[in-house]
Design a protein around this motif. Structure first.
Motif, PDB file in Angstrom:
ATOM      1  N   THR A 300       0.855  -1.180   0.000  1.00  0.00           N
ATOM      2  CA  THR A 300       0.000   0.000   0.000  1.00  0.00           C
ATOM      3  C   THR A 300       0.895   1.235   0.000  1.00  0.00           C
ATOM      4  OG1 THR A 300      -1.833   1.101   1.157  1.00  0.00           O
ATOM      5  CG2 THR A 300      -0.185  -0.021   2.518  1.00  0.00           C
ATOM      6  N   ALA A 301       0.359   2.359   0.393  1.00  0.00           N
ATOM      7  CA  ALA A 301       1.131   3.608   0.416  1.00  0.00           C
ATOM      8  C   ALA A 301       0.831   4.346   1.709  1.00  0.00           C
ATOM      9  CB  ALA A 301       0.776   4.482  -0.786  1.00  0.00           C
ATOM     10  N   LEU A 302       1.834   5.040   2.201  1.00  0.00           N
ATOM     11  CA  LEU A 302       1.648   5.938   3.334  1.00  0.00           C
ATOM     12  C   LEU A 302       1.250   7.302   2.787  1.00  0.00           C
ATOM     13  CD1 LEU A 302       4.689   5.021   5.614  1.00  0.00           C
ATOM     14  CD2 LEU A 302       2.323   4.279   5.837  1.00  0.00           C
ATOM     15  N   VAL A 303       0.129   7.797   3.243  1.00  0.00           N
ATOM     16  CA  VAL A 303      -0.404   9.061   2.725  1.00  0.00           C
ATOM     17  C   VAL A 303      -0.759   9.979   3.885  1.00  0.00           C
ATOM     18  CG1 VAL A 303      -1.291   7.998   0.618  1.00  0.00           C
ATOM     19  CG2 VAL A 303      -2.745   8.126   2.637  1.00  0.00           C
ATOM     20  N   LEU A 304      -1.050  11.205   3.547  1.00  0.00           N
ATOM     21  CA  LEU A 304      -1.464  12.202   4.536  1.00  0.00           C
ATOM     22  C   LEU A 304      -2.935  12.516   4.340  1.00  0.00           C
ATOM     23  CD1 LEU A 304       1.600  14.612   4.302  1.00  0.00           C
ATOM     24  CD2 LEU A 304       1.038  13.140   6.231  1.00  0.00           C
ATOM     25  N   ALA A 305      -3.706  12.382   5.409  1.00  0.00           N
ATOM     26  CA  ALA A 305      -5.092  12.827   5.386  1.00  0.00           C
ATOM     27  C   ALA A 305      -5.106  14.337   5.605  1.00  0.00           C
ATOM     28  CB  ALA A 305      -5.905  12.122   6.469  1.00  0.00           C
ATOM     29  N   VAL A 306      -5.673  15.057   4.671  1.00  0.00           N
ATOM     30  CA  VAL A 306      -5.655  16.520   4.724  1.00  0.00           C
ATOM     31  C   VAL A 306      -7.070  17.038   4.960  1.00  0.00           C
ATOM     32  CG1 VAL A 306      -3.632  16.728   3.258  1.00  0.00           C
ATOM     33  CG2 VAL A 306      -5.871  16.632   2.201  1.00  0.00           C
ATOM     34  N   PRO A 307      -7.197  18.140   5.694  1.00  0.00           N
ATOM     35  CA  PRO A 307      -8.523  18.709   5.906  1.00  0.00           C
ATOM     36  C   PRO A 307      -9.061  19.341   4.639  1.00  0.00           C
ATOM     37  CG  PRO A 307      -6.847  20.153   6.814  1.00  0.00           C
ATOM     38  CD  PRO A 307      -6.135  18.912   6.350  1.00  0.00           C
ATOM     39  N   LYS A 308     -10.359  19.523   4.600  1.00  0.00           N
ATOM     40  CA  LYS A 308     -10.952  20.218   3.466  1.00  0.00           C
ATOM     41  C   LYS A 308     -10.466  21.663   3.455  1.00  0.00           C
ATOM     42  CE  LYS A 308     -15.168  17.439   3.467  1.00  0.00           C
ATOM     43  NZ  LYS A 308     -14.814  16.723   2.233  1.00  0.00           N
ATOM     44  N   GLY A 309     -10.439  22.242   2.277  1.00  0.00           N
ATOM     45  CA  GLY A 309     -10.052  23.642   2.189  1.00  0.00           C
ATOM     46  C   GLY A 309     -11.020  24.532   2.953  1.00  0.00           C
ATOM     47  N   GLU A 425       2.365  22.167  -0.676  1.00  0.00           N
ATOM     48  CA  GLU A 425       1.235  23.018  -0.295  1.00  0.00           C
ATOM     49  C   GLU A 425       0.983  22.935   1.209  1.00  0.00           C
ATOM     50  OE1 GLU A 425      -2.245  22.321  -2.586  1.00  0.00           O
ATOM     51  OE2 GLU A 425      -1.223  22.456  -4.513  1.00  0.00           O
ATOM     52  N   ILE A 426       1.162  21.738   1.777  1.00  0.00           N
ATOM     53  CA  ILE A 426       0.993  21.600   3.235  1.00  0.00           C
ATOM     54  C   ILE A 426       2.059  22.406   3.966  1.00  0.00           C
ATOM     55  CG2 ILE A 426       1.001  19.962   5.151  1.00  0.00           C
ATOM     56  CD1 ILE A 426      -0.034  17.850   3.209  1.00  0.00           C
ATOM     57  N   ASP A 427       3.283  22.381   3.434  1.00  0.00           N
ATOM     58  CA  ASP A 427       4.374  23.128   4.074  1.00  0.00           C
ATOM     59  C   ASP A 427       4.094  24.622   4.119  1.00  0.00           C
ATOM     60  OD1 ASP A 427       5.740  20.786   4.481  1.00  0.00           O
ATOM     61  OD2 ASP A 427       6.982  20.975   2.680  1.00  0.00           O
ATOM     62  N   ARG A 428       3.313  25.117   3.169  1.00  0.00           N
ATOM     63  CA  ARG A 428       3.019  26.556   3.141  1.00  0.00           C
ATOM     64  C   ARG A 428       1.978  26.951   4.182  1.00  0.00           C
ATOM     65  NH1 ARG A 428       3.923  25.873  -2.595  1.00  0.00           N
ATOM     66  NH2 ARG A 428       1.711  25.447  -2.979  1.00  0.00           N
TER      67      ARG A 428
END
Length: 620
Positions: A300-309, A425-428
């Motif tokens: 599988t893959a390790l991913v980041l769950a991101v909040p909605k904009g 984009e997360i880093d920003r």
């Protein structure tokens, strides 16, 4: 075979007179038959060592080895226990031990190591003396403590060679060396764990949905589901064993893999408290140094769950139906029209009548009237003026129709800015990275991210719990790392309840999942074979899809019925209303002030009432 080994054999053959009696000849023949039958491998040599309890016994074993080597006639490659054997690139899979008694065997057994010998390989022990079954039982019990089960022992009983092996799992006999005497026609190295005959294996695991889900509904018994739990159930059915599940203490999960003082599930496997561990265990270099990895049963893959904009503001919603380029085009048309009117206003009356039409007043206001679909009080009579009017009405009609339709559609749903699509984009943002403690290594090479890493609490389903927290706190910008399957399982549970979680399209890393065993485990090969058969049948994919919704980037189902427009939808209209009322107040003040300043009054009259001034001048 090395030159030094050949020289060694030549010297012994040249200077040794073999004095072998009939039992020893039979022992040699039996040993040669076993080697030629079960130790054939064109790519790997058989490792032969010998040990005698006395110097005389050492010489006799040397003579026995010479005879065996001569009778093999080069049919199999062999490696003697000389200096070159210390530098082998991999552990020996085929091992031959020549001894004259238990004392010599114990000495050779203590020299066996995981670095030199593969404990799951084949072993042949040749005893150059008379033995009995208690002796054989003692040798096999010592080997079972090291989990060496693929072994054949040859010894002399009543002046005849006899062969034995043992089965650690059989009916009514679990984890004990049950002797079995072999005949030349028997299979010498059968699969000892093709069936566990209902014996119990100890399994290390903990709950991390959807990989493993613990079921405590039955009092006093811990059962495991999830797609790795389903895999375990299938292995139990095929190999006929039961399980006792053990969880790491103090809420620890995977833990750290160290040569000493490992933690969590890794420690339980390393110290052989359990027979194997299964719970979303990714293959890593650190774990492979202290544990034995089975075949990968899932990648599988390790991913980041991101909040909605963030939600669009009320003003942004009014401009949302058109892209920025369209608004720029509309603004350009309005600006161009305003410039044309300003130039025409500077011309004489004949040109203005030709362009506007006779008696048409307030061209700026008429431009705005038609743009907002407001009727005109007086229409032009000339063809050119009517053509210009038709062009402007048609343009504004198309723009208004498209805008109204798109605006209604966008107001019907909760619009937000798109979620972050990359780690850049997360880093920003000021987001924190929430990860399990053992996964912080993925950020050690990125200091600007590592300093924003926060550990999830050590509790069962900590990743799923954090995703549920994100669902109830959409204002948070923090992200959560986990396997893609953690996110899919959350969406499977909460998608229809409005709890859909987006994932960053840029993966952190590939994550390969396997079962881990102690270094000395004999289970690996059999379990790997069964898992390969399960994968080939497609059952693993079937199990995985039962626990997750993997449609992350598809179209989200919208409501089938229209929704009533709320204050959130229309607040921008009232904001505009307030802004225009404020503008009216400013103009009112300027008009009052203009009574005292004639120059200001003339500007107002020229912009709004030029036609009335001209009519007044004509009448005079």
């Amino acid at each position: 075979m090395s030159l030094k080994t050949l020289l060694f054999l030549f010297i012994r053959l040249a200077h040794t007179t073999l004095q072998i009696d009939q039992p020893s000849r039979s022992l040699v023949q039996t040993t040669v038959q076993v080697l030629q039958r079960s130790f054939q491998d064109p790519f790997a040599a058989s490792w032969i060592v010998w040990e005698g309890s006395t110097p005389t016994a050492e010489l006799l074993l040397g003579d026995l080895l010479d005879t065996i080597t001569v009778n093999l006639r080069g049919s199999i490659p062999v490696q003697l226990n000389v200096q070159e054997a210390e530098n082998q690139r991999r552990p020996w899979v085929r091992n031959v031990l020549l001894v004259d008694g238990y004392e010599a065997f114990a000495k050779l057994r203590s020299g066996l190591s995981l670095e030199r010998n593969d404990f799951s390989g084949r072993y042949l022990i040749v005893i150059n003396s008379a033995i009995d079954e208690p002796f054989v039982q003692k040798v096999f019990e010592d080997l079972w403590k090291m989990q060496i089960a693929n072994v054949v022992l040859i010894g002399i009983v009543a002046n005849k060679p006899r062969m034995w092996t043992y089965f650690p799992f059989s009916d009514g006999n679990c984890r004990q060396a049950r002797l079995t005497q072999l005949s030349p026609d028997d299979e010498l190295y059968p699969d000892k764990i093709a069936s566990f005959h209902g014996c119990q294996l100890k399994v290390g695991s903990f709950e991390t949905r959807p990989f493993t889900i613990m079921d405590r509904s039955v009092e006093g018994e811990l059962r495991m589901t999830g797609f790795e739990g389903d895999l375990l159930d299938l292995l139990k059915a095929k190999l006929d064993f039961t399980t006792q599940i053990y969880e790491p203490e103090n809420g620890e999960q995977w833990g750290y893999a160290l040569q000493q003082n490992s933690t969590g599930l890794v420690r339980m496997i390393q110290e052989e408290e359990v027979d194997f561990g299964i719970s979303c265990m990714g293959i890593s270099v650190a774990r492979n140094e202290v544990l034995k990895a089975g075949i990968a049963h899932y990648t599988t893959a390790l991913v980041l769950a991101v909040p909605k904009g963030r939600p669009y503001t009320a003003l942004e919603k009014l401009f949302h139906p058109f892209q920025v380029e369209v608004w720029w085009c509309i603004a350009t048309v309005l600006l161009g029209s305003t410039i044309v009117i300003a130039n025409v206003e500077q011309a004489d009356e004949a040109i203005r009548n030709f362009v506007y039409g006779r008696g048409v007043q307030a061209p700026y206001l008429n431009l705005i009237r038609i743009f907002f679909s407001i009727s005109m009080h007086r229409l032009p009579t000339r063809n050119f003026a009517r053509t210009l009017l038709f062009y402007w009405i048609f343009f504004c009609f198309v723009i208004q129709s498209l805008y109204q339709g798109a605006l209604y559609r966008y107001l019907q749903k909760d619009s937000t800015l798109p979620p972050s699509k990359s780690m850049a984009e997360i880093d920003r943002t000021d987001a924190l990275y929430y990860v399990v403690e053992s996964a912080e290594r993925y950020y050690s090479s990125f200091p600007h991210r590592y300093q924003r890493v926060h550990h999830l609490p050590q509790e069962k389903n900590n990743i799923i719990n954090r995703l549920r927290w994100m669902m109830h706190h959409p204002e948070s910008t923090d992200v959560v790392m986990g396997a893609l399957d953690h996110m899919a399982h959350h969406n499977h549970l909460y998608r229809r309840k409005g709890g859909f979680i987006d994932v960053c399209r840029e993966f952190v890393s590939t994550y390969t999942v396997a079962i881990y065993y102690p270094k000395r485990s004999m289970l690996t090969q059999r379990f790997d074979w069964e898992i390969m058969m399960i994968q080939a049948s497609g059952l693993m994919s079937y199990y995985i899809n039962r626990y997750g919704d993997y449609d992350f980037f598809g179209k989200v189902n919208e409501a089938s019925q229209p929704k009533k427009l709320s204050w959130e939808h229309l607040s921008a209209v009232f904001e505009f209303c307030g802004a225009l009322l404020g503008l009216c107040g400013v103009i009112f003040v300027m008009e009052v002030v203009s009574d005292r300043y004639p120059s200001v009054r003339r500007v107002f009259w020229r912009l709004c009432c030029r036609g009335e001034i001209e009519d007044l001048e004509l009448s005079l």
